[in-house]
Design an enzyme around this catalytic site. Structure first.
Site, PDB file in Angstrom:
ATOM      1  N   HIS A   1       0.864  -1.200   0.000  1.00 31.76           N
ATOM      2  CA  HIS A   1       0.000   0.000   0.000  1.00 31.76           C
ATOM      3  C   HIS A   1       0.894   1.241   0.000  1.00 31.76           C
ATOM      4  O   HIS A   1       1.688   1.407  -0.924  1.00 31.76           O
ATOM      5  CB  HIS A   1      -0.949  -0.103   1.220  1.00 31.76           C
ATOM      6  CG  HIS A   1      -2.045   0.913   1.305  1.00 31.76           C
ATOM      7  ND1 HIS A   1      -2.449   1.711   0.270  1.00 31.76           N
ATOM      8  CD2 HIS A   1      -2.855   1.228   2.355  1.00 31.76           C
ATOM      9  CE1 HIS A   1      -3.451   2.489   0.672  1.00 31.76           C
ATOM     10  NE2 HIS A   1      -3.720   2.222   1.939  1.00 31.76           N
TER      11      HIS A   1
ATOM     12  N   HIS B   1      -2.486  -2.566  -9.519  1.00 34.30           N
ATOM     13  CA  HIS B   1      -3.497  -1.945  -8.667  1.00 34.30           C
ATOM     14  C   HIS B   1      -4.733  -2.823  -8.651  1.00 34.30           C
ATOM     15  O   HIS B   1      -5.079  -3.423  -9.660  1.00 34.30           O
ATOM     16  CB  HIS B   1      -3.877  -0.559  -9.224  1.00 34.30           C
ATOM     17  CG  HIS B   1      -4.489   0.333  -8.199  1.00 34.30           C
ATOM     18  ND1 HIS B   1      -5.831   0.274  -7.879  1.00 34.30           N
ATOM     19  CD2 HIS B   1      -3.944   1.276  -7.410  1.00 34.30           C
ATOM     20  CE1 HIS B   1      -6.080   1.184  -6.942  1.00 34.30           C
ATOM     21  NE2 HIS B   1      -4.958   1.794  -6.637  1.00 34.30           N
TER      22      HIS B   1
ATOM     23  N   ASP C   1       2.409   5.450  -6.754  1.00 33.77           N
ATOM     24  CA  ASP C   1       3.700   5.432  -6.050  1.00 33.77           C
ATOM     25  C   ASP C   1       4.899   5.472  -6.986  1.00 33.77           C
ATOM     26  O   ASP C   1       6.004   5.798  -6.557  1.00 33.77           O
ATOM     27  CB  ASP C   1       3.777   4.176  -5.181  1.00 33.77           C
ATOM     28  CG  ASP C   1       2.767   4.242  -4.050  1.00 33.77           C
ATOM     29  OD1 ASP C   1       1.852   3.411  -4.012  1.00 33.77           O
ATOM     30  OD2 ASP C   1       2.871   5.179  -3.238  1.00 33.77           O
TER      31      ASP C   1
HETATM   32  C1  SDX Z   1      -1.563   2.140  -3.359  1.00 34.99           C
HETATM   33  O1  SDX Z   1      -6.276   0.625  -3.184  1.00 34.99           O
HETATM   34  C2  SDX Z   1      -5.804   1.812  -3.451  1.00 34.99           C
HETATM   35  O2  SDX Z   1      -6.468   2.669  -3.989  1.00 34.99           O
HETATM   36  C3  SDX Z   1      -4.355   2.047  -3.043  1.00 34.99           C
HETATM   37  C4  SDX Z   1      -3.741   3.374  -3.484  1.00 34.99           C
HETATM   38  C5  SDX Z   1      -4.374   4.544  -2.760  1.00 34.99           C
HETATM   39  O3  SDX Z   1      -4.345   5.677  -3.303  1.00 34.99           O
HETATM   40  O4  SDX Z   1      -4.780   4.366  -1.576  1.00 34.99           O
HETATM   41  O5  SDX Z   1      -3.917   3.532  -4.877  1.00 34.99           O
HETATM   42  C6  SDX Z   1      -2.261   3.438  -3.165  1.00 34.99           C
HETATM   43  O6  SDX Z   1      -1.467   1.385  -2.437  1.00 34.99           O
HETATM   44  C7  SDX Z   1      -1.072   1.773  -4.747  1.00 34.99           C
HETATM   45  C8  SDX Z   1      -0.468   0.344  -4.807  1.00 34.99           C
HETATM   46  C9  SDX Z   1       0.969   0.395  -4.240  1.00 34.99           C
HETATM   47  N1  SDX Z   1       1.495  -0.964  -4.137  1.00 34.99           N
HETATM   48  C10 SDX Z   1       2.500  -1.390  -4.964  1.00 34.99           C
HETATM   49  O7  SDX Z   1       2.954  -0.730  -5.896  1.00 34.99           O
HETATM   50  C11 SDX Z   1       3.027  -2.771  -4.626  1.00 34.99           C
HETATM   51  C12 SDX Z   1       3.177  -3.596  -5.921  1.00 34.99           C
HETATM   52  N2  SDX Z   1       1.800  -3.869  -6.416  1.00 34.99           N
HETATM   53  C13 SDX Z   1       1.271  -5.180  -6.126  1.00 34.99           C
HETATM   54  O8  SDX Z   1       1.628  -5.726  -4.887  1.00 34.99           O
HETATM   55  C14 SDX Z   1      -0.225  -5.289  -6.479  1.00 34.99           C
HETATM   56  O9  SDX Z   1      -0.363  -4.786  -7.751  1.00 34.99           O
HETATM   57  C15 SDX Z   1      -1.262  -4.668  -5.576  1.00 34.99           C
HETATM   58  C16 SDX Z   1      -1.112  -5.088  -4.175  1.00 34.99           C
HETATM   59  C17 SDX Z   1      -1.215  -3.188  -5.664  1.00 34.99           C
HETATM   60  C18 SDX Z   1      -2.645  -5.132  -6.076  1.00 34.99           C
HETATM   61  O10 SDX Z   1      -2.642  -6.480  -5.938  1.00 34.99           O
HETATM   62  P1  SDX Z   1      -3.894  -7.435  -6.269  1.00 34.99           P
HETATM   63  O11 SDX Z   1      -5.028  -6.666  -6.814  1.00 34.99           O
HETATM   64  O12 SDX Z   1      -4.142  -8.278  -5.057  1.00 34.99           O
HETATM   65  O13 SDX Z   1      -3.334  -8.273  -7.455  1.00 34.99           O
HETATM   66  P2  SDX Z   1      -2.455  -9.589  -7.310  1.00 34.99           P
HETATM   67  O14 SDX Z   1      -1.333  -9.393  -6.324  1.00 34.99           O
HETATM   68  O15 SDX Z   1      -3.398 -10.714  -7.079  1.00 34.99           O
HETATM   69  O16 SDX Z   1      -1.767  -9.709  -8.766  1.00 34.99           O
HETATM   70  C19 SDX Z   1      -2.523 -10.157  -9.890  1.00 34.99           C
HETATM   71  C20 SDX Z   1      -1.479 -10.640 -10.904  1.00 34.99           C
HETATM   72  C21 SDX Z   1      -0.487 -11.635 -10.284  1.00 34.99           C
HETATM   73  O17 SDX Z   1       0.011 -12.414 -11.351  1.00 34.99           O
HETATM   74  P3  SDX Z   1      -0.521 -13.966 -11.475  1.00 34.99           P
HETATM   75  O18 SDX Z   1      -0.162 -14.637 -10.174  1.00 34.99           O
HETATM   76  O19 SDX Z   1      -2.019 -13.831 -11.692  1.00 34.99           O
HETATM   77  O20 SDX Z   1       0.239 -14.494 -12.660  1.00 34.99           O
HETATM   78  O21 SDX Z   1      -0.676  -9.519 -11.334  1.00 34.99           O
HETATM   79  C22 SDX Z   1       0.665  -9.720 -10.911  1.00 34.99           C
HETATM   80  C23 SDX Z   1       0.635 -10.767  -9.808  1.00 34.99           C
HETATM   81  O22 SDX Z   1       1.874 -11.437  -9.740  1.00 34.99           O
HETATM   82  N3  SDX Z   1       1.128  -8.438 -10.368  1.00 34.99           N
HETATM   83  C24 SDX Z   1       2.369  -7.978 -10.495  1.00 34.99           C
HETATM   84  C25 SDX Z   1       2.373  -6.742  -9.839  1.00 34.99           C
HETATM   85  N4  SDX Z   1       1.162  -6.481  -9.339  1.00 34.99           N
HETATM   86  C26 SDX Z   1       0.390  -7.538  -9.668  1.00 34.99           C
HETATM   87  N5  SDX Z   1       3.456  -8.509 -11.099  1.00 34.99           N
HETATM   88  C27 SDX Z   1       4.593  -7.767 -11.031  1.00 34.99           C
HETATM   89  N6  SDX Z   1       4.678  -6.552 -10.399  1.00 34.99           N
HETATM   90  C28 SDX Z   1       3.598  -6.024  -9.811  1.00 34.99           C
HETATM   91  N7  SDX Z   1       3.681  -4.836  -9.185  1.00 34.99           N
END
Ligand code: SDX
Length: 376
Positions: free
Chosen positions: A220, A259, A313
């Site tokens: 997050h 996201h 971010d």
């Molecule tokens: C914020 O919710 C909000 O609005 C939050 C926010 C706000 O203003 O409050 O927007 C702020 O928190 C932005 C997000 C910051 N976090 C990051 O940048 C951390 C990296 N991102 C990931 O951890 C992820 O994208 C999340 C946590 C943000 C979202 O995760 P989800 O929706 O639970 O998706 P997931 O982890 O289930 O991923 C789905 C697929 C997976 O691949 P498969 O297993 O299906 O093959 O997408 C891939 C993931 O591996 N994936 C990524 C990735 N994010 C998702 N692969 C590589 N790099 C990434 N960053």
């Protein structure tokens, strides 16, 4: 009882009039105004007024709102005395979470939740959190604290307290754009946390303390620090592609991408990308911006089809670095802004409250005997 949805994915858990997100189109509006318009024309104080009142202020309303906030920059003396006692090695988000909680000890009516009292508490936290962060950073650097200057706006005052000198208009504006773009974002995890806590009719301090705890998480608000660490790990622009491909190969997440809602480029990332480029050029950090852009190109080619794009971010890291903020202050910056959104949601939840209490799907055994300890 409904179906189990892991991580509440796809579940609508509240109604709000504050921010609208279209994840497919990459749209974010605060009370219907596109985030790009606010980033271009508004200020953080005006944006918080908009979020809390569901309309833009008249000029006299804005002046009195700013006046109210500036009165609250200064810390209660008991809280100010605590800051030099905090270990200099404490992590800033743990310090901020602790001292926001401690603010309640200096409030004579900490549990009052009527709209006026809740708004007063929100103003207290919004005004004092920057002072807490700046004075903690000065103390841990062995520098004298700088008292807030109520003649300065929110962003200028924070940078002044942090650096001990008045910031340039350009840096003040850049910081203010960061505050505007981070202020609210629907039912993200930390905002949901705040609403869950206040839904028991607990208090504003408890709700926002819990929200800071949530925001610290690397999935997050902690992601902006993760982005900066990644940019520092990549030796040069030429190494960006191999670095990213290696991480993807190892199924490691690239911080600042992906996201739960956006399946297009986060509109805030677009605003912050332009700002990061400008600041990087102005401050001799073009390598940071170039690395970021190279990472974005590789990710576009490799994972855009999966709906993974830069989020808020990704470019905020370069922006905060160019403004001169230390890496471990990046997530606290997110918190300073999001206090505006969290407080708005707390007030909104209180105005039409129902206790949050979802169900859990039991998947354990039934009809088990109690085995006496001698027989286990
Ligand atoms: C914020 O919710 C909000 O609005 C939050 C926010 C706000 O203003 O409050 O927007 C702020 O928190 C932005 C997000 C910051 N976090 C990051 O940048 C951390 C990296 N991102 C990931 O951890 C992820 O994208 C999340 C946590 C943000 C979202 O995760 P989800 O929706 O639970 O998706 P997931 O982890 O289930 O991923 C789905 C697929 C997976 O691949 P498969 O297993 O299906 O093959 O997408 C891939 C993931 O591996 N994936 C990524 C990735 N994010 C998702 N692969 C590589 N790099 C990434 N960053």
């Amino acid at each position: 009882m409904g179906e189990f949805s892991k991580g509440l994915e796809g579940v609508i858990a509240a109604e709000t009039e504050m921010s609208f997100i279209d994840g497919q189109k990459g749209v974010l509006e605060y009370v219907g105004i596109p985030i790009g318009e606010l980033a271009t024309h508004s200020t953080f104080e005006e944006t918080v007024f908009l979020l809390w009142n569901r309309r833009l202020p008249t000029s006299s309303e804005l002046e009195s709102f700013k006046g109210e906030l500036r009165k609250r920059y200064a810390l209660p003396s008991g809280l100010a005395r605590r800051i030099p006692e905090i270990p200099t090695t404490a992590q800033p988000m743990h310090m901020l979470r602790t001292l926001i909680s401690e603010m309640s000890l200096y409030d004579t009516h900490p549990n009052d939740n009527d709209p006026e009292q809740a708004r007063r508490k929100a103003m207290n936290i919004l005004g004092q959190a920057p002072t807490i962060v700046a004075q903690f950073d000065r103390c841990r650097r062995g520098l004298p604290v700088v008292e807030p200057d109520p003649s300065l706006g929110f962003s200028a005052n924070f940078l002044y307290m942090l650096n001990g000198e008045k910031p340039t208009d350009a840096m003040t504006r850049a910081f203010d754009i960061c505050m505007i773009t981070h202020a609210d974002h629907g039912l993200n995890n930390s905002t949901f946390t705040a609403r869950v806590v206040i839904s028991t009719l607990s208090d504003v301090y408890s709700a926002l303390t819990a929200a800071v705890g949530s925001l610290r998480g690397p999935l997050h608000g902690g992601a902006n620090e993760g982005v900066m660490k990644m940019l520092n790990e990549i030796p040069s622009v030429a190494d960006a592609e191999a670095y990213v491909l290696g991480k993807l190969e190892r199924k490691e997440k690239i911080m600042g991408f992906g996201h739960r809602v956006y399946k297009a480029k986060d509109p805030r990332a677009k605003e912050l990308m332009a700002l990061a480029k400008q600041l990087a050029d102005d401050t001799g950090n073009t390598d940071l911006y170039e690395k970021s852009h190279a990472i974005e190109r590789v990710m576009e080619r490799e994972v855009a089809a999966k709906g993974i794009y830069p989020n808020v971010d990704f470019y905020s890291a370069t922006t905060y670095h160019c403004i001169g903020l230390k890496l471990d202050l990046f997530t606290p910056m997110f918190a300073l802004s999001r206090i505006g959104g969290w407080a708005g949601h707390v007030i909104e939840q209180l105005s039409d409250n129902r206790l949050f209490r979802p169900g859990a799907k039991y998947v354990g055994p039934h009809d088990q005997p109690y085995v006496p300890i001698a027989q286990r």
